[in-house]
Design an enzyme around this catalytic site. Sequence first.
Site, PDB file in Angstrom:
ATOM      1  N   SER A 127       0.841  -1.192   0.000  1.00 13.70           N
ATOM      2  CA  SER A 127       0.000   0.000   0.000  1.00 13.70           C
ATOM      3  C   SER A 127       0.886   1.255   0.000  1.00 13.70           C
ATOM      4  CB  SER A 127      -0.964  -0.049   1.197  1.00 13.70           C
ATOM      5  OG  SER A 127      -2.028   0.844   1.028  1.00 13.70           O
ATOM      6  N   HIS A 240      -7.760  -4.854  -2.721  1.00 16.99           N
ATOM      7  CA  HIS A 240      -6.539  -4.516  -1.978  1.00 16.99           C
ATOM      8  C   HIS A 240      -6.102  -5.687  -1.109  1.00 16.99           C
ATOM      9  CE1 HIS A 240      -3.681  -1.460  -0.864  1.00 16.99           C
ATOM     10  NE2 HIS A 240      -4.014  -1.455   0.406  1.00 16.99           N
TER      11      HIS A 240
END
Length: 263
Positions: A127, A240
Site C-alpha cells: 500500500s 486490496h
Amino acid sequence: MEKAVDGKIITMETFPSPNPDIGLWLITYMSGGLKVKGLLAKPLEGETFDAFLYLRGGIKNVGKVRPARIAQFASEGFVVFAPFYRGNQGGEGDEDFAGEDRLDAFSAFQLLKGIPGVSHVHIFGFSRGGVMALLTALEFPESASVVTWGGVSDMSLTYVEREDLRRMMKRVIGGTPVKYPERYESRTPLYELERLVPQVLIIHGVHDDNVSIDHAYRLEKRLKELGKDPETWYFDDFTHYFPPAVNRKVVKDLCAWMKRQAK
C-alpha cells in the site's frame, strides 16, 4: 558525546511470537536523530539469511505492523524488520506520509545490513509502503530486489482517488497537489526511476479500490520506458486484500522470486 548513527539498535526486547520457530523482538533504533520503533523477526535455526525490509502501509493506527505477518515472511527463511515509522507506538517524531519518515526506512535498511549473517537485503512495500520501498531502493542501489504489493506509486493520484484521505494529506504534506505540486512530486518515485538498480516485482489486484491498479500501470509503464523490465503479477479477481489461501501462496511465490534475484 558520540552521536548515534542511523540504523543503530538502541534497545532490543523479546516480543511474543505466534510461531515457535520464529523469534520476535521489539527494536528501538536511530533514524535522523530520533529514536523510532520496529519489529524484528528471525528464524531460530540457521546462521545465514537474506534480509527482508517490510514497509507497512497506512498512517498512524491504520495499517499497523502485525506480528503474525512479519513472522509469516520470516518463516520463508528471511530476517525481517518492519519499522513502525516515527511517532508510532512510542517512537519519537511525527509520521509524514513518505516525507521525512522515509529516513526510518533508510535507517532500517542500514540496520538489516548490520545484522551478522545477513547477505542480501530485499525491500517490500504494501500500500503506502510501495512508495517507501521504491524510495529506499533508489537510496540503496545495492538492494537485492524490490516488491510492491497493492503499492502507491504516485502520491498525487492518491490525493485524487482517496477523498477520505484528502484532509490528512493536506495537513501532513502541507496543501494540495494543485497548489504545491513539488511536495507531492518529492514523494513520488516515478520521477527518479532512471536511478533504480534492483529488479522490481509489481503485485496488484485489478479491483483494488484503496490503491487503484493505475498505480501499478504507471509504475510498469515508466520502468519499461526506461528500459527496465519489471515482473508483474496482476490478479483479475481481487481488491486490496487477497483471500487467505491466495495470500499465503503469493507470499511463498514472492519470497522465492526474491531469492532468485539474489542469485
